[in-house]
Scaffold this active site. Sequence first.
Site, PDB file in Angstrom:
ATOM      1  N   GLY A  10       0.811  -1.220   0.000  1.00  0.00           N
ATOM      2  CA  GLY A  10       0.000   0.000   0.000  1.00  0.00           C
ATOM      3  C   GLY A  10       0.844   1.271   0.000  1.00  0.00           C
ATOM      4  N   ASP A  45      18.914   3.889   0.166  1.00  0.00           N
ATOM      5  CA  ASP A  45      19.068   2.449   0.388  1.00  0.00           C
ATOM      6  C   ASP A  45      20.257   2.205   1.320  1.00  0.00           C
ATOM      7  OD1 ASP A  45      18.336  -0.395  -0.594  1.00  0.00           O
ATOM      8  OD2 ASP A  45      20.525  -0.293  -0.639  1.00  0.00           O
ATOM      9  N   TYR A  50      26.778  -2.510   5.582  1.00  0.00           N
ATOM     10  CA  TYR A  50      27.579  -1.485   4.914  1.00  0.00           C
ATOM     11  C   TYR A  50      28.423  -0.695   5.923  1.00  0.00           C
ATOM     12  CZ  TYR A  50      24.259  -2.327   1.050  1.00  0.00           C
ATOM     13  OH  TYR A  50      23.468  -2.901   0.079  1.00  0.00           O
ATOM     14  N   LYS A  78      18.574  -3.440   5.722  1.00  0.00           N
ATOM     15  CA  LYS A  78      18.555  -4.891   5.491  1.00  0.00           C
ATOM     16  C   LYS A  78      19.073  -5.667   6.693  1.00  0.00           C
ATOM     17  CE  LYS A  78      19.631  -3.654   0.742  1.00  0.00           C
ATOM     18  NZ  LYS A  78      20.570  -2.538   0.852  1.00  0.00           N
ATOM     19  N   HIS A 111      18.712  -9.652   3.689  1.00  0.00           N
ATOM     20  CA  HIS A 111      19.777  -9.275   2.748  1.00  0.00           C
ATOM     21  C   HIS A 111      20.167 -10.418   1.797  1.00  0.00           C
ATOM     22  CE1 HIS A 111      23.182  -6.102   2.469  1.00  0.00           C
ATOM     23  NE2 HIS A 111      23.017  -6.684   1.309  1.00  0.00           N
ATOM     24  N   SER A 209      23.731  -2.392  -8.132  1.00  0.00           N
ATOM     25  CA  SER A 209      24.822  -2.348  -9.119  1.00  0.00           C
ATOM     26  C   SER A 209      24.318  -1.959 -10.509  1.00  0.00           C
ATOM     27  CB  SER A 209      25.571  -3.692  -9.187  1.00  0.00           C
ATOM     28  OG  SER A 209      26.184  -3.966  -7.950  1.00  0.00           O
TER      29      SER A 209
HETATM   30  P1  A2P Z   1      31.858   7.474  -6.934  1.00  0.00           P
HETATM   31  O1  A2P Z   1      31.117   7.122  -5.665  1.00  0.00           O
HETATM   32  O2  A2P Z   1      33.308   7.707  -6.708  1.00  0.00           O
HETATM   33  O3  A2P Z   1      31.183   8.602  -7.678  1.00  0.00           O
HETATM   34  P2  A2P Z   1      26.922   0.919  -8.593  1.00  0.00           P
HETATM   35  O4  A2P Z   1      25.813   1.708  -7.992  1.00  0.00           O
HETATM   36  O5  A2P Z   1      26.583   0.229  -9.878  1.00  0.00           O
HETATM   37  O6  A2P Z   1      27.539  -0.032  -7.593  1.00  0.00           O
HETATM   38  O7  A2P Z   1      28.075   1.954  -8.986  1.00  0.00           O
HETATM   39  C1  A2P Z   1      28.716   2.719  -7.997  1.00  0.00           C
HETATM   40  C2  A2P Z   1      30.070   3.131  -8.507  1.00  0.00           C
HETATM   41  O8  A2P Z   1      29.888   3.908  -9.708  1.00  0.00           O
HETATM   42  C3  A2P Z   1      30.854   4.009  -7.585  1.00  0.00           C
HETATM   43  O9  A2P Z   1      32.189   3.607  -7.663  1.00  0.00           O
HETATM   44  C4  A2P Z   1      30.687   5.416  -8.136  1.00  0.00           C
HETATM   45  O10 A2P Z   1      31.827   6.204  -7.907  1.00  0.00           O
HETATM   46  C5  A2P Z   1      30.517   5.157  -9.604  1.00  0.00           C
HETATM   47  N1  A2P Z   1      29.586   6.111 -10.224  1.00  0.00           N
HETATM   48  C6  A2P Z   1      28.426   6.545  -9.717  1.00  0.00           C
HETATM   49  N2  A2P Z   1      27.812   7.365 -10.571  1.00  0.00           N
HETATM   50  C7  A2P Z   1      28.588   7.447 -11.661  1.00  0.00           C
HETATM   51  C8  A2P Z   1      28.491   8.148 -12.890  1.00  0.00           C
HETATM   52  N3  A2P Z   1      27.437   8.921 -13.140  1.00  0.00           N
HETATM   53  N4  A2P Z   1      29.508   8.006 -13.784  1.00  0.00           N
HETATM   54  C9  A2P Z   1      30.573   7.213 -13.517  1.00  0.00           C
HETATM   55  N5  A2P Z   1      30.719   6.515 -12.379  1.00  0.00           N
HETATM   56  C10 A2P Z   1      29.737   6.632 -11.451  1.00  0.00           C
END
Ligand code: A2P
Length: 307
Positions: A10, A45, A50, A78, A111, A209
């Site tokens: 909801g 999140d 973490y 989580k 998790h 990711s």
């Molecule tokens: P940083 O925190 O140094 O900006 P995911 O969410 O897939 O795990 O990716 C997270 C990673 O991607 C982090 O290392 C982050 O680095 C990097 N990142 C986040 N946004 C971007 C972006 N717009 N372009 C390139 N790298 C990015």
Amino acid sequence: MQKEISLNSGYKVPVIGFGTWQAKPNVVGHAVEQAVVESGYHHIDCAAIYGNEKEIGEALQNIFYTGTKREELFITSKLWNTEHHPDNVEAACRQTLKDLQLDYLDLYLIHWGIPFKHGKLLKPLSKLGIALTESVPIYQTWAAMEKLVKKGLVKSIGVANFTVPMLMDLLTYAKIPPAMNQIELHPYNSQFELVKYCHRNNIAVTAYSPLGTPGGLEKGDPILLDDSTIKKIAKAHKKTPAQILLNWAVARNTIPIPKSTTPSRIQENIEIFDFELTSKETEAIDELNCYYRFVDPINFWGIPYFD
Ligand code: A2P
């Protein structure tokens, strides 16, 4: 207002979330503040494992001080693997609430479907590097999760890293069905059938990711942000590869949670709603699927979880 997705509980969840996995101490708090106050994210999140919930809790206090109300934010956390036993679930949730300085969570997820041996070690491993587990069936953990809803500690409950057989089993006994399955999702691991199954069963899907986790790559991992198809589409839309990946994730009704502690990227990652991919572009991205997992317990806990 950002788009939202309705949950089977909801409640509604904003379609893009701010990820905090691998966000380092002393920078994560500031990043969360920027994300909410300056860039307009309403969904954060988190997870106990973490190791940064205390710092995020302080950031949230600063955010509330600026006038943002608790109910304007959607906050997920989580349950870690060592806390699956029903006697430990509420205490784990309360610890997260204490660290985040909150009265309730919007969403609390199991998790992983792997109960680790309870104790001080968060990742207990045998000498062979295999995770030490405990005999706790998921149905017991789930019943304890349901109690958290009844007690008002969490609004919605769900799971992460669950496969179709695990969800099928869970749905046979859940009195409160899972509202969410949070899974690894990006064009190299699109998991079309799992996403379809979740949506058919009214389970929302969060994509972790979504950028191919470029900050945590191991030797030999492909770099999704450097993919030539993604780059070509980015050029056509005058957007960045990250924005293409996030737009694609939202367009397929999943909820990406990109993590960044870089101010320009935090902003960039939410500016994804002003363009649409063509069906040809979507098809080209869909074709990139190669079942590649960046996160697989066989590599770090010796458990062939996804086999
Ligand atoms: P940083 O925190 O140094 O900006 P995911 O969410 O897939 O795990 O990716 C997270 C990673 O991607 C982090 O290392 C982050 O680095 C990097 N990142 C986040 N946004 C971007 C972006 N717009 N372009 C390139 N790298 C990015």
